[in-house]
Motif scaffolding. Sequence first.
Motif, PDB file in Angstrom:
ATOM      1  N   HIS A 192      -1.255   1.328   2.747  1.00  0.00           N
ATOM      2  CA  HIS A 192      -2.672   1.104   2.407  1.00  0.00           C
ATOM      3  C   HIS A 192      -2.816   0.265   1.142  1.00  0.00           C
ATOM      4  O   HIS A 192      -3.641  -0.656   1.102  1.00  0.00           O
ATOM      5  CB  HIS A 192      -3.369   2.454   2.224  1.00  0.00           C
ATOM      6  CG  HIS A 192      -4.777   2.339   1.745  1.00  0.00           C
ATOM      7  ND1 HIS A 192      -5.806   1.845   2.531  1.00  0.00           N
ATOM      8  CD2 HIS A 192      -5.342   2.634   0.536  1.00  0.00           C
ATOM      9  CE1 HIS A 192      -6.928   1.842   1.846  1.00  0.00           C
ATOM     10  NE2 HIS A 192      -6.674   2.318   0.636  1.00  0.00           N
ATOM     11  N   TRP A 193      -2.025   0.567   0.107  1.00  0.00           N
ATOM     12  CA  TRP A 193      -2.127  -0.207  -1.132  1.00  0.00           C
ATOM     13  C   TRP A 193      -1.774  -1.674  -0.887  1.00  0.00           C
ATOM     14  O   TRP A 193      -2.449  -2.568  -1.401  1.00  0.00           O
ATOM     15  CB  TRP A 193      -1.207   0.389  -2.198  1.00  0.00           C
ATOM     16  CG  TRP A 193      -1.604   1.767  -2.622  1.00  0.00           C
ATOM     17  CD1 TRP A 193      -2.863   2.305  -2.641  1.00  0.00           C
ATOM     18  CD2 TRP A 193      -0.728   2.813  -3.075  1.00  0.00           C
ATOM     19  NE1 TRP A 193      -2.828   3.605  -3.077  1.00  0.00           N
ATOM     20  CE2 TRP A 193      -1.542   3.948  -3.360  1.00  0.00           C
ATOM     21  CE3 TRP A 193       0.650   2.894  -3.283  1.00  0.00           C
ATOM     22  CZ2 TRP A 193      -1.008   5.137  -3.827  1.00  0.00           C
ATOM     23  CZ3 TRP A 193       1.197   4.096  -3.751  1.00  0.00           C
ATOM     24  CH2 TRP A 193       0.374   5.197  -4.022  1.00  0.00           C
ATOM     25  N   ALA A 194      -0.733  -1.916  -0.103  1.00  0.00           N
ATOM     26  CA  ALA A 194      -0.354  -3.300   0.184  1.00  0.00           C
ATOM     27  C   ALA A 194      -1.444  -4.009   0.971  1.00  0.00           C
ATOM     28  O   ALA A 194      -1.798  -5.164   0.670  1.00  0.00           O
ATOM     29  CB  ALA A 194       0.971  -3.322   0.951  1.00  0.00           C
ATOM     30  N   ALA A 195      -1.995  -3.333   1.976  1.00  0.00           N
ATOM     31  CA  ALA A 195      -3.055  -3.944   2.775  1.00  0.00           C
ATOM     32  C   ALA A 195      -4.278  -4.240   1.917  1.00  0.00           C
ATOM     33  O   ALA A 195      -4.906  -5.304   2.044  1.00  0.00           O
ATOM     34  CB  ALA A 195      -3.425  -3.029   3.941  1.00  0.00           C
ATOM     35  N   THR A 196      -4.616  -3.323   1.027  1.00  0.00           N
ATOM     36  CA  THR A 196      -5.766  -3.530   0.139  1.00  0.00           C
ATOM     37  C   THR A 196      -5.548  -4.728  -0.778  1.00  0.00           C
ATOM     38  O   THR A 196      -6.493  -5.467  -1.096  1.00  0.00           O
ATOM     39  CB  THR A 196      -5.997  -2.266  -0.707  1.00  0.00           C
ATOM     40  OG1 THR A 196      -6.277  -1.167   0.163  1.00  0.00           O
ATOM     41  CG2 THR A 196      -7.160  -2.445  -1.667  1.00  0.00           C
ATOM     42  N   THR A 200       4.632   3.093  -9.428  1.00  0.00           N
ATOM     43  CA  THR A 200       5.886   2.486  -8.968  1.00  0.00           C
ATOM     44  C   THR A 200       5.607   1.334  -8.018  1.00  0.00           C
ATOM     45  O   THR A 200       6.270   0.285  -8.081  1.00  0.00           O
ATOM     46  CB  THR A 200       6.765   3.549  -8.284  1.00  0.00           C
ATOM     47  OG1 THR A 200       7.022   4.603  -9.219  1.00  0.00           O
ATOM     48  CG2 THR A 200       8.084   2.959  -7.822  1.00  0.00           C
ATOM     49  N   TYR A 201       4.649   1.507  -7.134  1.00  0.00           N
ATOM     50  CA  TYR A 201       4.243   0.402  -6.247  1.00  0.00           C
ATOM     51  C   TYR A 201       3.763  -0.791  -7.072  1.00  0.00           C
ATOM     52  O   TYR A 201       4.185  -1.933  -6.843  1.00  0.00           O
ATOM     53  CB  TYR A 201       3.131   0.873  -5.303  1.00  0.00           C
ATOM     54  CG  TYR A 201       2.372  -0.273  -4.670  1.00  0.00           C
ATOM     55  CD1 TYR A 201       2.909  -0.994  -3.612  1.00  0.00           C
ATOM     56  CD2 TYR A 201       1.113  -0.662  -5.169  1.00  0.00           C
ATOM     57  CE1 TYR A 201       2.212  -2.065  -3.047  1.00  0.00           C
ATOM     58  CE2 TYR A 201       0.428  -1.726  -4.613  1.00  0.00           C
ATOM     59  CZ  TYR A 201       0.989  -2.423  -3.563  1.00  0.00           C
ATOM     60  OH  TYR A 201       0.309  -3.498  -3.024  1.00  0.00           O
ATOM     61  N   ARG A 202       2.903  -0.535  -8.034  1.00  0.00           N
ATOM     62  CA  ARG A 202       2.322  -1.609  -8.845  1.00  0.00           C
ATOM     63  C   ARG A 202       3.385  -2.369  -9.632  1.00  0.00           C
ATOM     64  O   ARG A 202       3.370  -3.613  -9.681  1.00  0.00           O
ATOM     65  CB  ARG A 202       1.296  -1.002  -9.812  1.00  0.00           C
ATOM     66  CG  ARG A 202       0.575  -2.004 -10.712  1.00  0.00           C
ATOM     67  CD  ARG A 202      -0.179  -1.269 -11.805  1.00  0.00           C
ATOM     68  NE  ARG A 202       0.739  -0.535 -12.672  1.00  0.00           N
ATOM     69  CZ  ARG A 202       0.560   0.745 -13.030  1.00  0.00           C
ATOM     70  NH1 ARG A 202      -0.484   1.429 -12.598  1.00  0.00           N
ATOM     71  NH2 ARG A 202       1.434   1.333 -13.836  1.00  0.00           N
TER      72      ARG A 202
END
Length: 244
Positions: A80-84, A47-49
Motif C-alpha cells: 500500500h505504501w509503495a502504491a500510494t 524502514t520502508y521510507r
Amino acid sequence: MARSTLRRRAVDARELMDDPNCDPVLLTRTYEQFQVVNAIVSGWHGTYRDRIRPLLSPVLPSTLLDVGCGGGDIARALAHWAATDGLQLQVTGIDPDARALDFATRTPNPDGVRFLLAESSELVDAAQRFDFVISNHVLHHLSAERFADLLIDSELLCRGLALHSDIRRSAVAYGVFSVGTLPFFHHSYIREDGLTSIRRSYTTAELRIAARRGWTVEAHAPFRNLLSYAASTAARSGGPEPDA
C-alpha cells in the motif's frame, strides 16, 4: 517480572498461538489485532521510507518477499505504501502455517499481495529471487539452526536487500508492553504471547553474535533490532564466508 529473569533469552518459552490446537477464535482475533500492534511497535513505515522506498522505481517493478508473514498485515502495508507513492513493488508473503494463510487470503487485499503456504527453503529450491527479503518478529521464534538457515536462505533469495526486524529484549520493553496492553487486546493472545516474545527475543549484542558474517545489526527505537544484509555489498567483497 523480576529484571533478572530477562537477562537471558527464554528459549524454552512457547507462544500460545503457535500451538496447533489453540482456540481458533482467539487466534483469528490475534491476527486481526496484529495490524494495530505492528503499526505501533514494528517501525516498518520508517524502514520502508529510509531503506526500501529509495530503491523503488515508478516504472520498473521491484519484488519483495515477506517470510513468516502471519496474517499479512506488514506485506499489505508495504504494498500500500509503495502504491500510494506511485512506485512499483510486487509483494509476496509466505508462511508455513495454514491458519495464517487462511486469514491472510480472507482479508481485503486491494494492492494485490500474493500469499503462499511455503517455507523460505522451498523458494530457494525453486530458484526464486527477490529484490527485498524481509521478516517481522520471526527471529525470536527460531531455534539456532533455523535462525542460521533463514539467513542463508535470505542470502540466496535476495538480489538486493534483506531486512529482518525483531523485538529487542529489555526489562523496560517488558514493563511498557505489560502495562500498555493491559486495558486492551482482550479475547486474543496478543498480550500473553507478546510478553513471551519479549522474553524470547535477542538483545542487540546477542543478535550480533548470532548473525552470520556480512549481516549488520542495528538497535532501533523503541525496542527493536534490525538485521540487514546488502547483496551487492556482499558480492563486491566476495560474499560472506560460510559459517560452521
